[in-house]
Design a protein around this motif. Structure first.
Motif, mmCIF file in Angstrom:
data_model
loop_
_atom_site.group_PDB
_atom_site.id
_atom_site.type_symbol
_atom_site.label_atom_id
_atom_site.label_comp_id
_atom_site.label_asym_id
_atom_site.label_seq_id
_atom_site.Cartn_x
_atom_site.Cartn_y
_atom_site.Cartn_z
ATOM 1 N N ARG A 1 0.869 -1.210 0.020
ATOM 2 C CA ARG A 1 -0.024 -0.013 -0.024
ATOM 3 C C ARG A 1 1.095 1.324 0.146
ATOM 4 O O ARG A 1 1.913 1.256 0.836
ATOM 5 N N PRO A 2 0.391 2.266 -0.796
ATOM 6 C CA PRO A 2 1.238 3.404 -0.720
ATOM 7 C C PRO A 2 1.407 4.038 0.557
ATOM 8 O O PRO A 2 0.421 3.769 1.224
ATOM 9 N N VAL B 1 -1.296 9.018 -0.063
ATOM 10 C CA VAL B 1 -2.776 8.698 -0.651
ATOM 11 C C VAL B 1 -3.688 10.047 -0.220
ATOM 12 O O VAL B 1 -4.397 10.209 -0.911
ATOM 13 N N GLU B 2 -3.404 10.614 1.031
ATOM 14 C CA GLU B 2 -4.310 11.792 1.081
ATOM 15 C C GLU B 2 -4.124 12.876 0.371
ATOM 16 O O GLU B 2 -4.730 13.495 -0.182
ATOM 17 N N ALA B 3 -2.770 13.109 -0.156
ATOM 18 C CA ALA B 3 -2.522 14.381 -0.912
ATOM 19 C C ALA B 3 -3.100 13.840 -2.349
ATOM 20 O O ALA B 3 -3.588 14.753 -2.904
ATOM 21 N N ARG B 4 -2.957 12.937 -2.924
ATOM 22 C CA ARG B 4 -3.440 12.283 -4.089
ATOM 23 C C ARG B 4 -4.992 12.432 -4.128
ATOM 24 O O ARG B 4 -5.752 12.873 -5.005
ATOM 25 N N GLU C 1 -10.170 8.340 -0.989
ATOM 26 C CA GLU C 1 -8.877 7.774 -0.450
ATOM 27 C C GLU C 1 -8.667 6.402 -0.989
ATOM 28 O O GLU C 1 -7.479 6.204 -1.447
ATOM 29 N N ALA C 2 -9.700 5.429 -0.998
ATOM 30 C CA ALA C 2 -9.287 4.389 -1.827
ATOM 31 C C ALA C 2 -8.932 4.391 -3.266
ATOM 32 O O ALA C 2 -8.120 3.620 -3.546
ATOM 33 N N ARG D 1 8.480 11.737 -7.268
ATOM 34 C CA ARG D 1 8.465 13.644 -7.454
ATOM 35 C C ARG D 1 7.206 14.102 -7.333
ATOM 36 O O ARG D 1 6.310 13.428 -8.023
ATOM 37 N N ARG D 2 6.887 15.055 -6.880
ATOM 38 C CA ARG D 2 5.507 15.966 -7.088
ATOM 39 C C ARG D 2 5.736 16.811 -8.389
ATOM 40 O O ARG D 2 6.813 16.784 -8.920
ATOM 41 N N SER D 3 4.655 17.018 -9.032
ATOM 42 C CA SER D 3 4.633 17.589 -10.312
ATOM 43 C C SER D 3 5.305 18.688 -10.417
ATOM 44 O O SER D 3 6.354 19.025 -11.572
ATOM 45 N N GLY D 4 5.693 19.565 -9.361
ATOM 46 C CA GLY D 4 6.601 20.796 -9.395
ATOM 47 C C GLY D 4 8.001 20.479 -9.565
ATOM 48 O O GLY D 4 8.853 21.202 -9.542
#
Length: 63
Positions: A6-7, A12-15, A30-31, A55-58
């Protein structure tokens, strides 16, 4: 193939907060985000089975 780990819950919360309009609408964001990240992580592993850098998109290189 083994079980996909699991990530990280923070990822997960950020995504879940960043679901795109075509991804939104789930009763459990969240799932849904966890599934998206797990799939992405699985596809990101190299053939030798190593993990990939996240990495984050930025943080992505210009292109």
């Amino acid at each position: 193939m083994g079980e996909t780990p699991r990530p990280d819950p923070e990822r997960v919360e950020a995504r879940a907060g960043d679901l795109l309009p075509d991804e939104a609408g789930s009763a459990d964001p969240e799932a849904q985000a966890a599934a998206i990240l797990a799939d992405s992580d699985e596809r990101g592993r190299d053939r030798a089975g190593g993990a990939v850098e996240h990495r984050r998109s930025g943080e992505a290189p210009p292109g």
